[in-house]
Design a protein around this motif. Structure first.
Motif, PDB file in Angstrom:
ATOM      1  N   GLU A 185      94.546  -6.635  -8.787  1.00 46.56           N
ATOM      2  CA  GLU A 185      95.257  -7.642  -9.599  1.00 46.56           C
ATOM      3  C   GLU A 185      95.116  -7.306 -11.069  1.00 46.56           C
ATOM      4  OE1 GLU A 185      97.198 -10.643  -8.140  1.00 46.56           O
ATOM      5  OE2 GLU A 185      97.096  -8.766  -7.037  1.00 46.56           O
ATOM      6  N   PRO A 225      86.679 -19.179 -27.889  1.00 47.53           N
ATOM      7  CA  PRO A 225      87.164 -19.654 -26.588  1.00 47.53           C
ATOM      8  C   PRO A 225      88.586 -20.207 -26.615  1.00 47.53           C
ATOM      9  CG  PRO A 225      84.934 -20.419 -26.962  1.00 47.53           C
ATOM     10  CD  PRO A 225      85.379 -19.797 -28.241  1.00 47.53           C
ATOM     11  N   LEU A 226      88.970 -20.873 -27.697  1.00 46.35           N
ATOM     12  CA  LEU A 226      90.320 -21.436 -27.765  1.00 46.35           C
ATOM     13  C   LEU A 226      91.354 -20.319 -27.856  1.00 46.35           C
ATOM     14  CD1 LEU A 226      91.773 -24.186 -27.847  1.00 46.35           C
ATOM     15  CD2 LEU A 226      91.825 -23.968 -30.333  1.00 46.35           C
ATOM     16  N   VAL A 244      93.124  -9.482 -13.546  1.00 47.63           N
ATOM     17  CA  VAL A 244      91.693  -9.422 -13.229  1.00 47.63           C
ATOM     18  C   VAL A 244      91.129  -8.095 -13.737  1.00 47.63           C
ATOM     19  CG1 VAL A 244      89.979  -9.460 -11.359  1.00 47.63           C
ATOM     20  CG2 VAL A 244      91.990 -10.917 -11.220  1.00 47.63           C
ATOM     21  N   ARG A 284      87.582 -14.152  -9.834  1.00 53.37           N
ATOM     22  CA  ARG A 284      88.936 -14.311 -10.378  1.00 53.37           C
ATOM     23  C   ARG A 284      89.987 -13.849  -9.373  1.00 53.37           C
ATOM     24  NH1 ARG A 284      86.879 -12.049 -16.010  1.00 53.37           N
ATOM     25  NH2 ARG A 284      86.689 -14.015 -17.177  1.00 53.37           N
ATOM     26  N   ARG A 322      95.047 -16.070 -22.392  1.00 55.53           N
ATOM     27  CA  ARG A 322      95.128 -16.168 -20.923  1.00 55.53           C
ATOM     28  C   ARG A 322      96.321 -16.991 -20.507  1.00 55.53           C
ATOM     29  NH1 ARG A 322      88.755 -17.252 -20.623  1.00 55.53           N
ATOM     30  NH2 ARG A 322      88.067 -15.124 -20.180  1.00 55.53           N
ATOM     31  N   PHE A 323      96.606 -18.087 -21.238  1.00 55.04           N
ATOM     32  CA  PHE A 323      97.753 -18.945 -20.942  1.00 55.04           C
ATOM     33  C   PHE A 323      99.042 -18.133 -21.004  1.00 55.04           C
ATOM     34  CE2 PHE A 323     100.104 -22.895 -20.822  1.00 55.04           C
ATOM     35  CZ  PHE A 323     101.283 -22.579 -21.482  1.00 55.04           C
ATOM     36  N   TRP A 324      99.207 -17.369 -22.076  1.00 59.39           N
ATOM     37  CA  TRP A 324     100.461 -16.629 -22.252  1.00 59.39           C
ATOM     38  C   TRP A 324     100.577 -15.451 -21.287  1.00 59.39           C
ATOM     39  CZ3 TRP A 324     104.515 -18.858 -23.970  1.00 59.39           C
ATOM     40  CH2 TRP A 324     104.359 -19.952 -24.826  1.00 59.39           C
ATOM     41  N   GLU A 356      90.653  -8.082 -17.615  1.00 63.00           N
ATOM     42  CA  GLU A 356      89.457  -8.802 -18.057  1.00 63.00           C
ATOM     43  C   GLU A 356      88.198  -8.019 -17.704  1.00 63.00           C
ATOM     44  OE1 GLU A 356      88.934 -12.541 -19.003  1.00 63.00           O
ATOM     45  OE2 GLU A 356      90.868 -13.402 -18.481  1.00 63.00           O
ATOM     46  N   TYR A 357      88.200  -7.380 -16.547  1.00 67.20           N
ATOM     47  CA  TYR A 357      87.053  -6.565 -16.138  1.00 67.20           C
ATOM     48  C   TYR A 357      86.826  -5.426 -17.130  1.00 67.20           C
ATOM     49  CZ  TYR A 357      84.127  -3.341 -13.519  1.00 67.20           C
ATOM     50  OH  TYR A 357      83.109  -2.500 -13.135  1.00 67.20           O
ATOM     51  N   GLU A 407      82.905 -21.415 -21.498  1.00 68.71           N
ATOM     52  CA  GLU A 407      82.611 -20.655 -22.720  1.00 68.71           C
ATOM     53  C   GLU A 407      82.227 -21.556 -23.889  1.00 68.71           C
ATOM     54  OE1 GLU A 407      86.271 -18.510 -22.929  1.00 68.71           O
ATOM     55  OE2 GLU A 407      85.744 -17.314 -21.160  1.00 68.71           O
ATOM     56  N   VAL A 463      92.346 -21.566 -16.615  1.00 73.35           N
ATOM     57  CA  VAL A 463      92.124 -21.274 -18.041  1.00 73.35           C
ATOM     58  C   VAL A 463      91.184 -22.351 -18.594  1.00 73.35           C
ATOM     59  CG1 VAL A 463      93.242 -21.024 -20.314  1.00 73.35           C
ATOM     60  CG2 VAL A 463      94.354 -20.125 -18.281  1.00 73.35           C
ATOM     61  N   LYS A 520      90.902 -17.292 -26.769  1.00 73.31           N
ATOM     62  CA  LYS A 520      90.879 -16.647 -25.446  1.00 73.31           C
ATOM     63  C   LYS A 520      91.770 -17.411 -24.481  1.00 73.31           C
ATOM     64  CE  LYS A 520      86.448 -14.683 -24.711  1.00 73.31           C
ATOM     65  NZ  LYS A 520      85.222 -14.481 -24.156  1.00 73.31           N
ATOM     66  N   ALA A 521      91.633 -18.746 -24.512  1.00 78.72           N
ATOM     67  CA  ALA A 521      92.432 -19.596 -23.624  1.00 78.72           C
ATOM     68  C   ALA A 521      93.918 -19.389 -23.908  1.00 78.72           C
ATOM     69  CB  ALA A 521      92.043 -21.062 -23.796  1.00 78.72           C
ATOM     70  N   GLU A 540      96.601 -25.154 -17.893  1.00 76.91           N
ATOM     71  CA  GLU A 540      96.368 -24.256 -16.745  1.00 76.91           C
ATOM     72  C   GLU A 540      94.914 -24.381 -16.280  1.00 76.91           C
ATOM     73  OE1 GLU A 540      99.020 -21.851 -15.295  1.00 76.91           O
ATOM     74  OE2 GLU A 540      99.728 -23.724 -16.156  1.00 76.91           O
ATOM     75  N   GLU A 545     103.917 -15.402 -14.294  1.00 68.03           N
ATOM     76  CA  GLU A 545     104.368 -16.448 -13.364  1.00 68.03           C
ATOM     77  C   GLU A 545     105.745 -16.988 -13.688  1.00 68.03           C
ATOM     78  OE1 GLU A 545     101.209 -19.324 -13.132  1.00 68.03           O
ATOM     79  OE2 GLU A 545      99.761 -17.753 -12.598  1.00 68.03           O
ATOM     80  N   LYS A 546     106.175 -16.890 -14.948  1.00 67.17           N
ATOM     81  CA  LYS A 546     107.461 -17.485 -15.323  1.00 67.17           C
ATOM     82  C   LYS A 546     108.457 -16.467 -15.887  1.00 67.17           C
ATOM     83  CE  LYS A 546     106.282 -21.824 -14.604  1.00 67.17           C
ATOM     84  NZ  LYS A 546     106.493 -22.218 -13.239  1.00 67.17           N
ATOM     85  N   TYR A 606      87.489 -21.948 -20.211  1.00 67.95           N
ATOM     86  CA  TYR A 606      87.284 -22.477 -21.567  1.00 67.95           C
ATOM     87  C   TYR A 606      86.028 -23.351 -21.597  1.00 67.95           C
ATOM     88  CZ  TYR A 606      88.078 -25.269 -25.780  1.00 67.95           C
ATOM     89  OH  TYR A 606      87.924 -25.908 -26.999  1.00 67.95           O
ATOM     90  N   LYS A 627      99.474 -15.503 -18.244  1.00 73.06           N
ATOM     91  CA  LYS A 627      99.929 -16.155 -17.004  1.00 73.06           C
ATOM     92  C   LYS A 627     101.406 -16.510 -17.096  1.00 73.06           C
ATOM     93  CE  LYS A 627      97.354 -18.764 -14.306  1.00 73.06           C
ATOM     94  NZ  LYS A 627      96.991 -19.941 -13.695  1.00 73.06           N
ATOM     95  N   PHE A 628     101.814 -17.003 -18.279  1.00 70.69           N
ATOM     96  CA  PHE A 628     103.202 -17.386 -18.470  1.00 70.69           C
ATOM     97  C   PHE A 628     104.124 -16.203 -18.207  1.00 70.69           C
ATOM     98  CE2 PHE A 628     106.602 -20.005 -19.864  1.00 70.69           C
ATOM     99  CZ  PHE A 628     107.494 -19.165 -20.526  1.00 70.69           C
TER     100      PHE A 628
END
Lengths: 220, 235
Positions: A66, A88-89, A69, B100, A95-97, A72-73, B80, B73, A91-92, B70, A103-104, B77, A99-100
């Motif tokens: 994947e 962290p924000l 995955v 994951r 990760r959100f984008w 990130e590894y 972390e 995610v 990073k989030a 998500e 998936e989309k 978060y 996935k976007f």
């Protein structure tokens, strides 16, 4: 300990290409194994029994499947030139984008390429909506990662080399002047040596996707 | 500013397994949060549309004034930001990759099959979806053996990322077993997961946010009726 890194992919898969870019960015030596998906190797089936797909990264004999995955590894194992930020924000957000895209955006553009009639119209409309979100996210930035490329750039990176192929094959321009920020990003991205020097040959891609297009749209 | 001074909100729905993930993660970290129930059948709130304009879906974690969307995610978060023990993800990169991988498998392949059973047109489609679920559970039984290494959870002594990612689906799994009159988790093929499921549902961080099967089943019937265009049954 001698590091052994292998990457199972195909010459054209965008999911494998994003892993290549990450490995190159971090200067990691690896062996590339280009699979013929109509005749998968025993090793691939052994390393990815669940999906039997590429890409698969094998690090010192241990397989990871994947692409998200794997990315990130790679980032967690080799710390130089990070593709994820510390915060962290942020990073989030990356990760959100990522996935976007997977998936989309990518599925909607793929549907626009492969479907016919009403389904195609709907796929195009969805793709344009998705592209608008991406355009909005990129505003005020050079890359998704800010001044440097990061996870989201590597994941959206397929747009930079495949969209023009789709447009050439279908005669339909999906990322047009309505998306100036995205177009600028594509250019900046393609100019990076890591990217420019690691692209599948354009002509070969056109032949491949032309053949696929004809398969999905047989002459009546 | 101390993370504990900043307000935390969760926008969710009581029946959503994805929302449960966020709440379990916050519980593990002993983070106080305000839970805001979205009545999804009555239209989405202004706050939801503003916080998640791209997907317009729950869960949304709002930390201070920053939304995070998500579920997986969000869980990462939380792990972390509130980085004191206990950790939700393991520290070893290969173990993190394994967690994951299976979480993505659950969301992309396994859970969609469960939804398919409810709306499947025809017996063949239903059987195929059930087969996919069963196959997945056998894979996850094997994964449990490897990840837990003889301990009670995928995460070891305490629940971790993969426990959360998988365990949140147990409510709907039980509803599916009830409504389809099938046995998905069982002694024969998934003995370890069967025991794990009991442990997960009774865990201190989980039990207050896991909806009751009866309530979920009633809700499930209502959704199915709506999806099939019939009048909802009297519950």
């Amino acid at each position: 300990m001698a590091e052994e890194v292998k990457l199972f992919k195909t010459w054209s898969t965008p999911f494998g290409l994003r892993v290549v870019w990450a490995l190159k960015l971090k200067g990691i030596q690896y062996d590339a194994i280009d699979e013929d998906l109509s005749n998968k190797s025993a090793l691939l089936l052994q390393y990815n029994p669940v999906y039997k797909k590429v890409p698969v990264l094998v690090h010192n004999g241990k397989p990871i499947s994947e692409s998200l995955v794997i990315l990130e590894y790679i980032d967690e194992t080799w710390k130089q030139n990070p593709i994820l930020p510390e915060d962290p924000l942020e990073k989030a957000r990356e990760r959100f984008w990522a996935k976007f895209n997977d998936e989309k955006l990518l599925p909607s553009i793929w549907d626009a390429f492969t479907k016919e009639g009403k389904e195609r119209e709907e796929a195009i409309a969805t793709s344009l909506e998705n592209l608008k979100f991406v355009e909005e996210e990129l505003k005020g930035k050079i890359f998704f990662g800010g001044e440097k490329i990061g996870l989201a750039d590597l994941v959206f990176g397929w747009l930079a080399n495949l969209i023009c192929v789709f447009e050439e094959v279908t005669g339909f321009k999906i990322i047009d002047e309505r998306f100036p920020v995205l177009l600028a990003w594509m250019q900046e991205f393609l100019e990076l040596p890591i990217i420019k020097d690691n692209l599948p040959p354009h002509d070969k891609l056109v032949i491949k996707y032309q053949a696929l297009y004809e398969k999905y749209h047989p002459a009546k | 500013m101390d993370e504990n001074d900043v307000k935390v909100k969760v926008l969710g729905s009581w029946s959503s397994p994805f929302v449960m993930r966020a709440m379990i993660a916050l519980n593990i970290k002993s983070v106080n949060y305000e839970y805001l129930e979205e009545r999804l059948w009555e239209g989405k709130s202004e706050l939801l549309l503003k916080s998640n304009p791209v997907h317009k879906k729950i869960p949304v974690l709002i930390h201070g004034d920053k939304p995070i969307c998500e579920s997986l995610v969000i869980v990462q978060y939380i792990d972390e930001v509130w980085s004191s023990t206990p950790s939700i993800l393991p520290s070893d990169p290969h173990e993190r990759a394994t967690d994951r991988f299976w979480a993505a498998y659950l969301d992309e392949k396994w859970f969609p099959s469960m939804r398919t059973i409810a709306i499947a047109q025809g017996e063949d489609a239903r059987k195929a979806a059930i087969a996919q679920l069963e196959e997945g559970l056998v894979l996850l039984e094997e994964a449990f053996g490897k990840c837990s290494k003889g301990k009670p959870f995928f995460g070891g002594d305490q629940i971790g990322y993969l426990d959360i990612a998988f365990g949140c689906f147990l409510g709907w799994l039980r509803v599916t077993e009830k409504m389809s009159v099938i046995n998905l988790l069982g002694e024969a093929k998934t003995p370890a997961l069967l025991k794990w499921a009991h442990r997960f549902c009774s865990d201190a961080y989980v039990k207050d946010v896991m909806p009751e099967t009866e309530k979920l089943a009633g809700f499930g019937k209502m959704i199915m009726a709506k999806l099939r265009g019939a009048a909802p049954p009297k519950s």
